[in-house]
Design a protein around this motif. Sequence first.
Motif, PDB file in Angstrom:
ATOM      1  N   LYS A   1       2.340   1.774  -3.447  1.00  0.00           N
ATOM      2  CA  LYS A   1       1.350   2.342  -4.363  1.00  0.00           C
ATOM      3  C   LYS A   1       1.192   3.840  -4.137  1.00  0.00           C
ATOM      4  N   TRP A   2       1.157   4.261  -2.871  1.00  0.00           N
ATOM      5  CA  TRP A   2       1.036   5.695  -2.565  1.00  0.00           C
ATOM      6  C   TRP A   2       2.255   6.463  -3.049  1.00  0.00           C
ATOM      7  N   GLU A   3       3.428   5.857  -2.885  1.00  0.00           N
ATOM      8  CA  GLU A   3       4.638   6.543  -3.342  1.00  0.00           C
ATOM      9  C   GLU A   3       4.615   6.736  -4.857  1.00  0.00           C
TER      10      GLU A   3
ATOM     11  N   ARG B   1       0.828  -1.202   0.000  1.00  0.00           N
ATOM     12  CA  ARG B   1       0.000   0.000   0.000  1.00  0.00           C
ATOM     13  C   ARG B   1       0.871   1.265   0.000  1.00  0.00           C
ATOM     14  N   MET B   2       1.943   1.239   0.774  1.00  0.00           N
ATOM     15  CA  MET B   2       2.837   2.390   0.824  1.00  0.00           C
ATOM     16  C   MET B   2       3.546   2.580  -0.515  1.00  0.00           C
TER      17      MET B   2
ATOM     18  N   LEU C   1       2.014   9.454  -5.652  1.00  0.00           N
ATOM     19  CA  LEU C   1       2.484  10.795  -5.304  1.00  0.00           C
ATOM     20  C   LEU C   1       3.600  11.262  -6.233  1.00  0.00           C
TER      21      LEU C   1
END
Length: 184
Positions: free
Chosen positions: A7-9, A4-5, A12
């Motif tokens: 994917k967020w990176e 999940r992290m 962003l």
Amino acid sequence: MEFRMAKWEVFLRVIAILFLVLTACLVAFDTQTKVVFLMISKKATYKDLDALKILVYVTSTAAGYNMLQLCKHTFSALPTISNFKTSYYMYIAWITFLLDQIAVYLTFATNTAAFQAAIFALNGSEAFQWMKICNKFTRFCEQIAGALLCGYIAPIIMTMISAISAYKVFRMYSSKRFMHFKGK
């Protein structure tokens, strides 16, 4: 949590690239020509102000850096089996974290310098004998204002990326790894 992290990176970084490229394009392609006197005309471009030139260079470089980080992120599978790989990835994580910090600070600083120069162009300065430029080149100044707004959104997004990088760095330092003394 890790997926999940990641994917967020990626999300962003893509958004930051879009805002950085938008800022660079809005500034670099913004021109306006006005007739000053009869057949004499004056053209306003980003090259007239050094702060805008530097803004274009820095935002383009920051967008390129984020693009390279996206490529690194997509081409790397991070299995950490041995101590060598763990220390190697620790160095890479630290370098990424530091470069993310540098990118955030440089884009924010150059955007702020361009904003200050834009305020001088808007209001002029009698102490420096600079005249108001935005009275004559209104559309040019409005487009630069939009670029500066996009330019301030990009470091905010890149700050979130930097927080993710910090998490990746400091999660490698677990208390179990450094606790070598145990009572027997």
